[in-house]
Motif scaffolding. Sequence first.
Motif, short mmCIF file in Angstrom:
data_model
loop_
_atom_site.label_atom_id
_atom_site.label_comp_id
_atom_site.label_asym_id
_atom_site.label_seq_id
_atom_site.Cartn_x
_atom_site.Cartn_y
_atom_site.Cartn_z
N ALA A 120 -97.03 -1.21 -127.41
CA ALA A 120 -98.08 -0.44 -126.73
C ALA A 120 -98.42 0.82 -127.52
O ALA A 120 -99.59 1.21 -127.61
N LEU A 121 -97.42 1.45 -128.11
CA LEU A 121 -97.66 2.66 -128.92
C LEU A 121 -98.42 2.33 -130.20
O LEU A 121 -99.24 3.12 -130.68
N ALA A 122 -98.14 1.17 -130.79
CA ALA A 122 -98.77 0.79 -132.06
C ALA A 122 -100.14 0.15 -131.87
O ALA A 122 -100.91 0.08 -132.82
N TRP A 123 -100.44 -0.28 -130.66
CA TRP A 123 -101.67 -1.04 -130.40
C TRP A 123 -102.93 -0.24 -130.74
O TRP A 123 -103.82 -0.73 -131.45
N TYR A 124 -103.02 1.00 -130.28
CA TYR A 124 -104.24 1.79 -130.48
C TYR A 124 -104.53 2.06 -131.96
O TYR A 124 -105.63 1.77 -132.44
N PRO A 125 -103.58 2.61 -132.74
CA PRO A 125 -103.90 2.85 -134.15
C PRO A 125 -104.16 1.58 -134.94
O PRO A 125 -104.91 1.59 -135.92
N HIS A 126 -103.58 0.47 -134.51
CA HIS A 126 -103.80 -0.79 -135.24
C HIS A 126 -105.13 -1.44 -134.86
O HIS A 126 -105.92 -1.80 -135.73
N ILE A 127 -105.39 -1.57 -133.57
CA ILE A 127 -106.57 -2.31 -133.12
C ILE A 127 -107.85 -1.53 -133.37
O ILE A 127 -108.85 -2.08 -133.83
N TYR A 128 -107.84 -0.24 -133.10
CA TYR A 128 -109.07 0.55 -133.22
C TYR A 128 -109.31 1.10 -134.62
O TYR A 128 -110.45 1.28 -135.03
N ARG A 170 -107.23 0.08 -137.54
CA ARG A 170 -106.72 -0.81 -138.58
C ARG A 170 -105.80 -0.08 -139.56
O ARG A 170 -105.82 -0.33 -140.76
N LEU A 171 -105.02 0.84 -139.04
CA LEU A 171 -104.09 1.55 -139.90
C LEU A 171 -102.99 0.60 -140.39
O LEU A 171 -102.51 -0.24 -139.63
N SER A 172 -102.60 0.77 -141.63
CA SER A 172 -101.53 -0.04 -142.19
C SER A 172 -100.18 0.53 -141.79
O SER A 172 -99.95 1.74 -141.87
N PHE A 173 -99.26 -0.36 -141.38
CA PHE A 173 -97.90 0.06 -141.08
C PHE A 173 -96.95 -0.25 -142.23
O PHE A 173 -95.75 -0.02 -142.12
N GLY A 174 -97.47 -0.78 -143.33
CA GLY A 174 -96.64 -1.13 -144.48
C GLY A 174 -96.72 -2.61 -144.78
O GLY A 174 -96.99 -3.43 -143.91
N LEU A 175 -96.48 -2.97 -146.05
CA LEU A 175 -96.65 -4.35 -146.49
C LEU A 175 -95.68 -5.31 -145.81
O LEU A 175 -96.02 -6.47 -145.54
N GLN A 176 -94.46 -4.87 -145.56
CA GLN A 176 -93.45 -5.75 -144.96
C GLN A 176 -93.39 -5.64 -143.44
O GLN A 176 -92.69 -6.42 -142.80
N ASP A 177 -94.13 -4.73 -142.89
CA ASP A 177 -94.08 -4.48 -141.45
C ASP A 177 -94.81 -5.59 -140.69
O ASP A 177 -95.90 -6.01 -141.07
N GLY A 181 -98.30 -5.24 -136.97
CA GLY A 181 -99.71 -5.59 -136.94
C GLY A 181 -99.95 -7.06 -136.69
O GLY A 181 -100.84 -7.45 -135.92
N LEU A 182 -99.15 -7.93 -137.32
CA LEU A 182 -99.30 -9.37 -137.13
C LEU A 182 -99.00 -9.77 -135.70
O LEU A 182 -99.68 -10.63 -135.12
N VAL A 183 -97.99 -9.15 -135.12
CA VAL A 183 -97.64 -9.44 -133.72
C VAL A 183 -98.78 -9.01 -132.79
O VAL A 183 -99.18 -9.75 -131.89
N LEU A 184 -99.32 -7.83 -133.03
CA LEU A 184 -100.41 -7.34 -132.19
C LEU A 184 -101.68 -8.19 -132.35
O LEU A 184 -102.42 -8.39 -131.39
N ASP A 185 -101.92 -8.70 -133.55
CA ASP A 185 -103.10 -9.53 -133.76
C ASP A 185 -103.03 -10.83 -132.97
O ASP A 185 -104.07 -11.43 -132.65
N SER A 186 -101.84 -11.28 -132.64
CA SER A 186 -101.70 -12.52 -131.87
C SER A 186 -101.69 -12.27 -130.36
O SER A 186 -101.63 -13.22 -129.57
N LEU A 187 -101.76 -11.00 -129.96
CA LEU A 187 -101.78 -10.66 -128.53
C LEU A 187 -103.14 -10.97 -127.93
O LEU A 187 -104.18 -10.60 -128.49
N ASP A 188 -103.15 -11.64 -126.82
CA ASP A 188 -104.39 -11.95 -126.11
C ASP A 188 -104.65 -10.84 -125.10
O ASP A 188 -104.11 -10.85 -123.99
#
Length: 372
Positions: A60-68, A70-77, A80-87
């Motif tokens: 929930a904390l990472a959702w806003y900076p990622h979805i709105y 598209r901030l990178s959390f790092g190449l191995q992190d 972002g991939l988990v959040l992209d699969s969230l419906d």
Amino acid sequence: MTDLPHVPELDIRILSRVFGNVTNSYKILFFQALLAVSRREINDKQLVVDIDDIGVEMLALAWYPHIYFRLSFGLQDQIGLVLDSLDFGVGSHSAAGNAETQQRLRQAIADQWNRIGGPKLLRYVPFRLLSPFFEDRLRGIPDGQKNTQIAELSQQHFEERKPLYSLGIEGRHLQLHPQWHRYLRDNASIVEGWAKWHWTRYLQTRNPNVPAIPEKLSPPSVRTTLNAPRAYWRQVLEAERFNCIYSGCQLHPDEFELDHFIPWSFVCHDRPWNLIPVTPRVNAMKSNWLPDKNYVSAFIDSQNHWLRVWRETVTERKWHRTTEPYLMDLHLTHEALLEEDSLKEAYENVLSPLFQLAKQIGFKGNWIYQRS
């Protein structure tokens, strides 16, 4: 950086080292999520927290900076991939920060936790966050054995070493140390600020050219209004004829919207040099798209025209006050602000890298107005 308050019964230096070896976002998000969950849901007698609940809060904390943004959390992190699969759909940006949306977001994450791969995010972080409390006992331990060793140490030395919490071997729950719980509760705002500082610093190192990182960490409860710039433009539209740079339609003082030429969701500000009046239909259609670069010249021409009209319309004091953002952000003097070539060069120097960076992090580009 915010310094953590010291208390005689705890070694605060150990807590200050928990983010000392950070290769992905998990530790920082886990700690922030632990603060939020323990404050909201903890049983004050047992101090036991479900680790999956912390995982839900992490996402929930990472959702806003990622979805709105598209901030990178790092190449191995993998966050972002988990959040992209969230419906989960929220609609407009303005709804992102309200309590109902945040409650629905957490419920959606909890309901889809296993499907989106949430458990894999917690394979190591609850254990490794405790590493600074047992550094001397973990030297030479093979990496594959550290989780079990940390869990055992957190239970065996709970009273002696006072780790932040203890863990069961299965890693399903954690029990906060009562003295740490009291410390976190009594110093909540300072500890949260300290963790947020580390989160900001982490994101800045992985998004070095992205503007306004601190403004992109969490949704505002209320978006600032554009009442002042709307009033300025309305005054100019009453004095001069302006056409929408996208549709070519004439703009009327009582029927226009202000478009962020570079989307607000990238620049995260309402500076007037990035605002342009458009028809309501155009504003709705463009949304968060980057405009086609063929519109840049028309945008700069309109800004040049507006500045000249505004200079002749208002008092000296108001002119200086309202044009200050142009001087600061475009690096111009008041004289150069009214020189067409100087303004064009300044805009091109600012807009070109913003277009490039926004596209690199996933903003859709080359938007062109299509008449129906």
